[in-house]
Write a protein that holds these residues in place. Structure first.
Motif, PDB file in Angstrom:
ATOM      1  N   THR A   1      -1.943   1.917  -0.378  1.00  0.00           N
ATOM      2  CA  THR A   1      -2.739   0.693  -0.391  1.00  0.00           C
ATOM      3  C   THR A   1      -3.695   0.557   0.786  1.00  0.00           C
ATOM      4  O   THR A   1      -4.568  -0.301   0.759  1.00  0.00           O
ATOM      5  N   ALA A   2      -3.544   1.375   1.832  1.00  0.00           N
ATOM      6  CA  ALA A   2      -4.447   1.296   2.986  1.00  0.00           C
ATOM      7  C   ALA A   2      -5.372   2.508   3.083  1.00  0.00           C
ATOM      8  O   ALA A   2      -6.148   2.619   4.025  1.00  0.00           O
ATOM      9  N   SER A   3      -5.292   3.404   2.112  1.00  0.00           N
ATOM     10  CA  SER A   3      -6.028   4.661   2.214  1.00  0.00           C
ATOM     11  C   SER A   3      -7.541   4.492   2.145  1.00  0.00           C
ATOM     12  O   SER A   3      -8.289   5.312   2.683  1.00  0.00           O
ATOM     13  N   SER A   4      -8.010   3.436   1.496  1.00  0.00           N
ATOM     14  CA  SER A   4      -9.459   3.262   1.343  1.00  0.00           C
ATOM     15  C   SER A   4     -10.135   2.737   2.598  1.00  0.00           C
ATOM     16  O   SER A   4     -11.361   2.844   2.730  1.00  0.00           O
TER      17      SER A   4
ATOM     18  N   GLY B   1       1.952   2.958   8.483  1.00  0.00           N
ATOM     19  CA  GLY B   1       1.919   1.502   8.479  1.00  0.00           C
ATOM     20  C   GLY B   1       2.288   0.932   7.128  1.00  0.00           C
ATOM     21  O   GLY B   1       2.638   1.650   6.199  1.00  0.00           O
ATOM     22  N   LYS B   2       2.195  -0.384   7.025  1.00  0.00           N
ATOM     23  CA  LYS B   2       2.547  -1.080   5.777  1.00  0.00           C
ATOM     24  C   LYS B   2       1.649  -2.286   5.603  1.00  0.00           C
ATOM     25  O   LYS B   2       1.477  -3.086   6.520  1.00  0.00           O
ATOM     26  N   THR B   3       1.073  -2.392   4.403  1.00  0.00           N
ATOM     27  CA  THR B   3       0.271  -3.558   4.063  1.00  0.00           C
ATOM     28  C   THR B   3       1.177  -4.649   3.511  1.00  0.00           C
ATOM     29  O   THR B   3       2.309  -4.401   3.111  1.00  0.00           O
ATOM     30  N   GLY B   4       0.651  -5.853   3.440  1.00  0.00           N
ATOM     31  CA  GLY B   4       1.406  -6.959   2.858  1.00  0.00           C
ATOM     32  C   GLY B   4       0.475  -8.014   2.310  1.00  0.00           C
ATOM     33  O   GLY B   4      -0.555  -8.328   2.918  1.00  0.00           O
TER      34      GLY B   4
ATOM     35  N   LYS C   1      -2.251 -15.810  -0.159  1.00  0.00           N
ATOM     36  CA  LYS C   1      -2.327 -16.851   0.873  1.00  0.00           C
ATOM     37  C   LYS C   1      -2.186 -16.254   2.268  1.00  0.00           C
ATOM     38  O   LYS C   1      -2.637 -16.840   3.253  1.00  0.00           O
ATOM     39  N   ASP C   2      -1.526 -15.111   2.364  1.00  0.00           N
ATOM     40  CA  ASP C   2      -1.356 -14.408   3.629  1.00  0.00           C
ATOM     41  C   ASP C   2      -1.523 -12.916   3.370  1.00  0.00           C
ATOM     42  O   ASP C   2      -1.006 -12.392   2.379  1.00  0.00           O
ATOM     43  N   VAL C   3      -2.230 -12.227   4.265  1.00  0.00           N
ATOM     44  CA  VAL C   3      -2.344 -10.767   4.175  1.00  0.00           C
ATOM     45  C   VAL C   3      -2.154 -10.187   5.561  1.00  0.00           C
ATOM     46  O   VAL C   3      -2.470 -10.832   6.570  1.00  0.00           O
ATOM     47  N   TRP C   4      -1.615  -8.962   5.615  1.00  0.00           N
ATOM     48  CA  TRP C   4      -1.412  -8.343   6.927  1.00  0.00           C
ATOM     49  C   TRP C   4      -1.337  -6.831   6.800  1.00  0.00           C
ATOM     50  O   TRP C   4      -1.193  -6.268   5.715  1.00  0.00           O
TER      51      TRP C   4
ATOM     52  N   ARG D   1     -10.136 -14.058  -4.560  1.00  0.00           N
ATOM     53  CA  ARG D   1      -9.902 -12.887  -5.404  1.00  0.00           C
ATOM     54  C   ARG D   1     -10.278 -11.608  -4.644  1.00  0.00           C
ATOM     55  O   ARG D   1     -11.268 -11.562  -3.914  1.00  0.00           O
ATOM     56  N   GLY D   2      -9.489 -10.582  -4.841  1.00  0.00           N
ATOM     57  CA  GLY D   2      -9.763  -9.288  -4.202  1.00  0.00           C
ATOM     58  C   GLY D   2      -9.306  -9.194  -2.765  1.00  0.00           C
ATOM     59  O   GLY D   2      -9.635  -8.232  -2.072  1.00  0.00           O
ATOM     60  N   THR D   3      -8.544 -10.193  -2.296  1.00  0.00           N
ATOM     61  CA  THR D   3      -8.057 -10.181  -0.922  1.00  0.00           C
ATOM     62  C   THR D   3      -6.668  -9.568  -0.881  1.00  0.00           C
ATOM     63  O   THR D   3      -5.736 -10.083  -1.499  1.00  0.00           O
ATOM     64  N   TYR D   4      -6.538  -8.474  -0.157  1.00  0.00           N
ATOM     65  CA  TYR D   4      -5.254  -7.786  -0.016  1.00  0.00           C
ATOM     66  C   TYR D   4      -5.084  -7.349   1.426  1.00  0.00           C
ATOM     67  O   TYR D   4      -6.061  -7.314   2.206  1.00  0.00           O
ATOM     68  N   GLY D   5      -3.851  -7.013   1.787  1.00  0.00           N
ATOM     69  CA  GLY D   5      -3.596  -6.558   3.150  1.00  0.00           C
ATOM     70  C   GLY D   5      -4.398  -5.330   3.513  1.00  0.00           C
ATOM     71  O   GLY D   5      -4.951  -5.222   4.621  1.00  0.00           O
ATOM     72  N   GLY D   6      -4.480  -4.377   2.576  1.00  0.00           N
ATOM     73  CA  GLY D   6      -5.196  -3.144   2.869  1.00  0.00           C
ATOM     74  C   GLY D   6      -6.693  -3.338   2.981  1.00  0.00           C
ATOM     75  O   GLY D   6      -7.336  -2.808   3.888  1.00  0.00           O
ATOM     76  N   THR D   7      -7.284  -4.127   2.079  1.00  0.00           N
ATOM     77  CA  THR D   7      -8.737  -4.280   2.059  1.00  0.00           C
ATOM     78  C   THR D   7      -9.253  -5.296   3.069  1.00  0.00           C
ATOM     79  O   THR D   7     -10.420  -5.240   3.461  1.00  0.00           O
ATOM     80  N   THR D   8      -8.400  -6.225   3.502  1.00  0.00           N
ATOM     81  CA  THR D   8      -8.838  -7.287   4.408  1.00  0.00           C
ATOM     82  C   THR D   8      -8.422  -7.018   5.850  1.00  0.00           C
ATOM     83  O   THR D   8      -9.239  -7.089   6.770  1.00  0.00           O
ATOM     84  N   CYS D   9      -7.151  -6.689   6.067  1.00  0.00           N
ATOM     85  CA  CYS D   9      -6.691  -6.380   7.421  1.00  0.00           C
ATOM     86  C   CYS D   9      -6.952  -4.916   7.794  1.00  0.00           C
ATOM     87  O   CYS D   9      -7.035  -4.587   8.966  1.00  0.00           O
TER      88      CYS D   9
END
Length: 236
Positions: free
Chosen positions: A65-68, A78-81, A87-90, A114-122
């Motif tokens: 999930t963080a490869s991009s 690491g680990k996305t969340g 409501k929360d991403v990390w 929409r489209g907000t995720y731990g990998g793409t945002t943090c």
């Protein structure tokens, strides 16, 4: 809470960290290398288990999930969340020398969009910070503890591969010596293991009870399960 206490002359009279720094007073230590510290801390996790978890989290960065978003010159794990409704991403990630975390969310929780995720945002925040941190602190391969060996596996099928296998689907996983997995055996963890779970229609027809949910709506749930009515596979 208190790291160190000094008197008015600068002499340390209390230090929380009781580890020995064998060459902290050596002025010849180059700027690119830290002093050697002998640790006396208690190990809380088996070294092989820790490395196996690190290897799993490397997969998050290299093909997950963080490869991009994370492209750094040293190995990163690491680990996305992402919580419900984003409501929360990390993202919490680390190299062999430094760990850093990013959290994004509103003070009063509400969806980030929409489209907000731990990998793409943090992920981009972590990338920008760690790029400079690596220039200062460096980094390298994660240390592999003794007592185990690598086995190459097809990450799509789980099949064991030869030691010289290569390709995008090949991953090398670390296993303890003497605890090599048995390949070729499959377990049905789906409908077969949970075949004695009641279906929705059966719940409504035999022994279902109506409850009020937290949102004020009505719902029908089944009777309380006992050891004989629910298998372990059904619980997953």
């Amino acid at each position: 809470l208190v790291d160190r206490v000094q008197d008015r002359y600068g002499k340390t009279i209390y230090r929380h960290d009781q580890r020995d720094c064998t060459d902290c007073a050596d002025p010849a230590i180059p700027d690119t290398r830290g002093p050697r510290i002998v640790t006396n801390r208690e190990r809380v996790m088996n070294a092989i288990t820790a490395y196996q978890l690190t290897s799993m989290m490397q997969g998050v960065v290299t093909r997950g999930t963080a490869s991009s978003q994370i492209k750094l010159p040293v190995p990163v794990a690491g680990k996305t969340g992402t919580t419900n409704e984003a409501k929360d991403v990390w993202f919490i990630g680390f190299t062999s020398t430094i760990v850093a975390g990013c959290y994004i969310g509103h003070d009063r929780p509400r969806p980030l969009g929409r489209g907000t995720y731990g990998g793409t945002t943090c992920g981009p925040v972590f990338q920008e910070f760690m790029k400079e941190a690596i220039e200062k602190y460096g980094g390298g391969k994660f240390r592999v503890p003794p007592g185990g060996h690598f086995i190459k596996i097809d990450r799509y099928t789980g099949a064991r591969l030869s030691d010289d296998a290569s390709g995008a689907s090949v991953v090398a996983e670390y296993f303890r010596d003497g605890e090599e997995p048995i390949f070729g055996i499959s377990y049905d963890g789906g409908f077969a293991m949970g075949s004695n779970l009641p279906l929705i229609e059966e719940v409504e027809r035999y022994g279902g009870r109506e409850v009020t949910t937290s949102s004020g709506k009505k719902a029908v749930v089944g009777p309380k399960a006992d050891f004989g009515s629910v298998s372990s596979g059904g619980l997953y």
